[in-house]
Design an enzyme around this catalytic site. Structure first.
Site, PDB file in Angstrom:
ATOM      1  N   ASP A  30       0.862  -1.188   0.000  1.00  0.00           N
ATOM      2  CA  ASP A  30       0.000   0.000   0.000  1.00  0.00           C
ATOM      3  C   ASP A  30       0.896   1.234   0.000  1.00  0.00           C
ATOM      4  OD1 ASP A  30      -3.248   0.335   1.227  1.00  0.00           O
ATOM      5  OD2 ASP A  30      -1.980   2.098   0.890  1.00  0.00           O
ATOM      6  N   LYS A  83     -11.204   5.751  -5.550  1.00  0.00           N
ATOM      7  CA  LYS A  83     -12.601   5.295  -5.568  1.00  0.00           C
ATOM      8  C   LYS A  83     -13.660   6.386  -5.507  1.00  0.00           C
ATOM      9  CE  LYS A  83     -12.920   4.864  -0.569  1.00  0.00           C
ATOM     10  NZ  LYS A  83     -13.434   4.139   0.571  1.00  0.00           N
ATOM     11  N   TYR A 147     -14.483   6.824 -12.918  1.00  0.00           N
ATOM     12  CA  TYR A 147     -14.212   5.769 -11.928  1.00  0.00           C
ATOM     13  C   TYR A 147     -14.791   4.436 -12.389  1.00  0.00           C
ATOM     14  CZ  TYR A 147     -14.867   2.772  -7.895  1.00  0.00           C
ATOM     15  OH  TYR A 147     -14.897   1.672  -7.065  1.00  0.00           O
ATOM     16  N   ASN A 177     -22.960  -1.606  -1.945  1.00  0.00           N
ATOM     17  CA  ASN A 177     -22.551  -0.493  -1.065  1.00  0.00           C
ATOM     18  C   ASN A 177     -21.955  -1.008   0.249  1.00  0.00           C
ATOM     19  OD1 ASN A 177     -24.374   0.759  -3.064  1.00  0.00           O
ATOM     20  ND2 ASN A 177     -24.065   2.580  -1.823  1.00  0.00           N
TER      21      ASN A 177
HETATM   22  P1  NAD Z   1      -9.620   2.721   0.387  1.00  0.00           P
HETATM   23  O1  NAD Z   1      -9.227   3.995  -0.248  1.00  0.00           O
HETATM   24  O2  NAD Z   1      -9.960   2.699   1.821  1.00  0.00           O
HETATM   25  O3  NAD Z   1      -8.472   1.622   0.131  1.00  0.00           O
HETATM   26  C1  NAD Z   1      -7.646   1.636  -1.011  1.00  0.00           C
HETATM   27  C2  NAD Z   1      -6.214   1.482  -0.530  1.00  0.00           C
HETATM   28  O4  NAD Z   1      -5.363   1.451  -1.678  1.00  0.00           O
HETATM   29  C3  NAD Z   1      -5.754   2.641   0.352  1.00  0.00           C
HETATM   30  O5  NAD Z   1      -5.138   2.113   1.512  1.00  0.00           O
HETATM   31  C4  NAD Z   1      -4.741   3.392  -0.530  1.00  0.00           C
HETATM   32  O6  NAD Z   1      -3.719   3.985   0.249  1.00  0.00           O
HETATM   33  C5  NAD Z   1      -4.243   2.289  -1.433  1.00  0.00           C
HETATM   34  N1  NAD Z   1      -3.775   2.737  -2.760  1.00  0.00           N
HETATM   35  C6  NAD Z   1      -4.407   3.545  -3.641  1.00  0.00           C
HETATM   36  N2  NAD Z   1      -3.683   3.682  -4.756  1.00  0.00           N
HETATM   37  C7  NAD Z   1      -2.564   2.921  -4.593  1.00  0.00           C
HETATM   38  C8  NAD Z   1      -1.439   2.635  -5.395  1.00  0.00           C
HETATM   39  N3  NAD Z   1      -1.303   3.168  -6.620  1.00  0.00           N
HETATM   40  N4  NAD Z   1      -0.493   1.802  -4.917  1.00  0.00           N
HETATM   41  C9  NAD Z   1      -0.620   1.259  -3.690  1.00  0.00           C
HETATM   42  N5  NAD Z   1      -1.644   1.501  -2.870  1.00  0.00           N
HETATM   43  C10 NAD Z   1      -2.625   2.307  -3.321  1.00  0.00           C
HETATM   44  O7  NAD Z   1     -10.828   2.129  -0.498  1.00  0.00           O
HETATM   45  P2  NAD Z   1     -11.795   0.906  -0.196  1.00  0.00           P
HETATM   46  O8  NAD Z   1     -13.142   1.430   0.089  1.00  0.00           O
HETATM   47  O9  NAD Z   1     -11.160  -0.044   0.750  1.00  0.00           O
HETATM   48  O10 NAD Z   1     -11.862   0.261  -1.654  1.00  0.00           O
HETATM   49  C11 NAD Z   1     -11.005  -0.807  -2.026  1.00  0.00           C
HETATM   50  C12 NAD Z   1     -11.287  -1.173  -3.474  1.00  0.00           C
HETATM   51  O11 NAD Z   1     -12.666  -1.519  -3.614  1.00  0.00           O
HETATM   52  C13 NAD Z   1     -11.025  -0.034  -4.453  1.00  0.00           C
HETATM   53  O12 NAD Z   1     -10.429  -0.567  -5.606  1.00  0.00           O
HETATM   54  C14 NAD Z   1     -12.418   0.483  -4.760  1.00  0.00           C
HETATM   55  O13 NAD Z   1     -12.498   1.046  -6.038  1.00  0.00           O
HETATM   56  C15 NAD Z   1     -13.251  -0.787  -4.662  1.00  0.00           C
HETATM   57  N6  NAD Z   1     -14.663  -0.508  -4.323  1.00  0.00           N
HETATM   58  C16 NAD Z   1     -14.968   0.193  -3.187  1.00  0.00           C
HETATM   59  C17 NAD Z   1     -16.285   0.475  -2.886  1.00  0.00           C
HETATM   60  C18 NAD Z   1     -16.654   1.261  -1.649  1.00  0.00           C
HETATM   61  O14 NAD Z   1     -17.797   1.748  -1.570  1.00  0.00           O
HETATM   62  N7  NAD Z   1     -15.787   1.424  -0.681  1.00  0.00           N
HETATM   63  C19 NAD Z   1     -17.316   0.018  -3.736  1.00  0.00           C
HETATM   64  C20 NAD Z   1     -16.972  -0.710  -4.876  1.00  0.00           C
HETATM   65  C21 NAD Z   1     -15.630  -0.975  -5.160  1.00  0.00           C
HETATM   66  N1  UDP Z   2     -27.133  10.353   0.344  1.00  0.00           N
HETATM   67  C1  UDP Z   2     -27.784  11.417   0.965  1.00  0.00           C
HETATM   68  N2  UDP Z   2     -27.027  12.301   1.693  1.00  0.00           N
HETATM   69  C2  UDP Z   2     -25.684  12.169   1.837  1.00  0.00           C
HETATM   70  C3  UDP Z   2     -25.033  11.073   1.215  1.00  0.00           C
HETATM   71  C4  UDP Z   2     -25.792  10.196   0.462  1.00  0.00           C
HETATM   72  O1  UDP Z   2     -29.003  11.561   0.847  1.00  0.00           O
HETATM   73  O2  UDP Z   2     -25.048  13.019   2.487  1.00  0.00           O
HETATM   74  C5  UDP Z   2     -27.936   9.389  -0.436  1.00  0.00           C
HETATM   75  C6  UDP Z   2     -27.553   9.317  -1.909  1.00  0.00           C
HETATM   76  O3  UDP Z   2     -28.240  10.289  -2.655  1.00  0.00           O
HETATM   77  C7  UDP Z   2     -27.960   7.864  -2.252  1.00  0.00           C
HETATM   78  C8  UDP Z   2     -27.720   7.099  -0.944  1.00  0.00           C
HETATM   79  O4  UDP Z   2     -27.696   8.094   0.089  1.00  0.00           O
HETATM   80  O5  UDP Z   2     -29.346   7.799  -2.550  1.00  0.00           O
HETATM   81  C9  UDP Z   2     -26.384   6.359  -0.911  1.00  0.00           C
HETATM   82  O6  UDP Z   2     -25.351   7.264  -1.268  1.00  0.00           O
HETATM   83  P1  UDP Z   2     -23.800   6.840  -1.189  1.00  0.00           P
HETATM   84  O7  UDP Z   2     -23.020   8.005  -1.661  1.00  0.00           O
HETATM   85  O8  UDP Z   2     -23.509   6.272   0.160  1.00  0.00           O
HETATM   86  O9  UDP Z   2     -23.709   5.620  -2.228  1.00  0.00           O
HETATM   87  P2  UDP Z   2     -23.812   5.627  -3.844  1.00  0.00           P
HETATM   88  O10 UDP Z   2     -24.773   6.688  -4.234  1.00  0.00           O
HETATM   89  O11 UDP Z   2     -22.427   5.870  -4.326  1.00  0.00           O
HETATM   90  O12 UDP Z   2     -24.334   4.281  -4.183  1.00  0.00           O
END
Ligand code: NAD
Ligand code: UDP
Length: 341
Positions: A30, A83, A147, A177
């Site tokens: 990381d 992300k 993204y 989510n």
């Molecule tokens: P996060 O930002 O908490 O974790 C990502 C980690 O990757 C961080 O620790 C960051 O320091 C590290 N990182 C970023 N770029 C890097 C690089 N170039 N080299 C090395 N390390 C790097 O995010 P998260 O919520 O844990 O998400 C993890 C993965 O899941 C991401 O790929 C994200 O796109 C995907 N994802 C997240 C969500 C969500 O809602 N959290 C939903 C769908 C997909």
């Molecule tokens: N949302 C909201 N107020 C906030 C953040 C989110 O009403 O401050 C709503 C947003 O419009 C969506 C739901 O909560 O309907 C989930 O949003 P989030 O950003 O958590 O997830 P995503 O939309 O990326 O799926």
């Protein structure tokens, strides 16, 4: 040993807990651009051993080669990436560089090291809609922002790789989510600045850090007019990675396509339902006001998680109450101890 890129981040850290408590050895790579080194101390408290850690960037081939030379890696779980959807619209090149180039560099290093088992963090934002029924893996794909597009491009790269080299074992996991935190309250999500996402924002309102929640839109065609999402507890998500990894490592028939699975509960909740559940879990009244729709938001979407159950035997176990209670416990701990991730 499993290489977990992005392992000090939100989902990665919880997955490390699941992996290590199942007996896997873990090395984390990381660059700490969105997480803190303190997470490693927390992981050491939650797991039988402390994970190995390398501070470095997945886009750096020399770092990757040294990691594969140093550790006996048999599989990679790739979380590292950027992300934030809104940020990706403003900084598309940063997203394509980190998410697409980062994945390509990692896959090339895996090729050099002859490591061919790969679990990829994808997202429900790869679906193009319509969104009036539970989303299935075979539904139409297309992303309206950089993204989601960066994730879709990596899915396509993985499909090409799997078809060219069928000895790879690849899973693309499309998260809905992810919310919540480990039940200990020691690790969780710590957004930098004001949270964009609903659950961390609610936690900050409940704790008094913010005055009220803006509910973005109450005129959607949903039962109460507010947006509906499929929230999934991060520990259920972590356990799905464990199941996917186990599946890839043990499956005997090789595939010409990556295994692509939705990870969600299959149940959607509206913003107001989540607010009420959070009030119950925290015992705090949450101030809110209705505000105009957020640009780019979709009224509702939720997963059909049937394929993950069929293939992995995995299904989410934790409900909305547990998601809120664990988020609240984490909020209280992080406010007291300083935020570790
Ligand atoms: P996060 O930002 O908490 O974790 C990502 C980690 O990757 C961080 O620790 C960051 O320091 C590290 N990182 C970023 N770029 C890097 C690089 N170039 N080299 C090395 N390390 C790097 O995010 P998260 O919520 O844990 O998400 C993890 C993965 O899941 C991401 O790929 C994200 O796109 C995907 N994802 C997240 C969500 C969500 O809602 N959290 C939903 C769908 C997909
Ligand atoms: N949302 C909201 N107020 C906030 C953040 C989110 O009403 O401050 C709503 C947003 O419009 C969506 C739901 O909560 O309907 C989930 O949003 P989030 O950003 O958590 O997830 P995503 O939309 O990326 O799926």
């Amino acid at each position: 040993m499993i290489l977990v890129t992005g392992g000090t981040g939100y989902i990665g850290s919880h997955t490390c807990v699941a992996l290590m408590n199942a007996g896997y050895h873990v090395a984390i790579l990381d660059n700490l651009c969105n997480s803190r080194i303190e997470v490693l101390n927390r992981l050491a408290r939650l797991c039988p051993v402390r994970p190995d850690f390398v501070e470095g960037d997945v886009r750096d081939p020399s770092v990757l080669d040294s990691v594969f030379a140093r550790y006996p890696i048999s599989a990679v779980v790739h979380f590292a990436g950027l992300k934030a959807v809104g940020d990706s619209v403003k900084n598309p090149l940063a997203y394509y560089d980190n998410n697409v180039n980062g994945s390509v560099q990692l896959l090339r290093a895996m090729q050099r090291a002859n490591v061919k088992t790969f679990v990829f963090s994808s997202t429900a934002t790869v679906y193009a809609g319509p969104f009036d029924e539970a989303l299935r893996e075979s539904d139409r794909l297309g992303a309206s922002q950089p993204y989601g597009h960066s994730k879709l491009v990596v899915e396509e790269i993985l499909a090409d790789l799997q078809s060219a080299e069928p000895d790879w074992r690849i899973a693309c996991l499309r998260y809905f989510n992810p919310v919540g935190a480990h039940e200990s309250g020691l690790i969780g999500e710590s957004p930098l600045g004001a949270p964009n996402n609903l659950m961390p924002y609610l936690a900050q309102v409940a704790s008094g850090m913010r005055e009220f929640l803006n509910v973005w839109g109450n005129d959607y065609a949903t039962p109460d007019g507010t947006g509906v999402r499929d929230y999934l507890h991060v520990m259920d998500l972590a356990e799905a990675h464990l199941a996917a990894l186990h599946h890839l490592q043990t499956v005997t028939s090789l595939s010409t396509k990556p295994l692509t699975l939705n990870l969600g509960t299959g149940q959607g909740y509206s913003v107001l339902e989540v607010v009420h559940a959070f009030e119950q879990a925290s015992g705090q009244k949450i101030g809110r006001q209705f505000a105009p729709r957020r640009a780019g938001d979709i009224a509702q979407y939720w997963a059909d998680p049937g394929l993950a159950k069929q293939v992995l035997g995995w299904q989410a176990k934790r409900g909305l109450q547990e998601m809120c209670a664990d988020t609240w416990r984490w909020q209280l701990h992080s406010a007291k101890d300083g935020e570790p991730s």
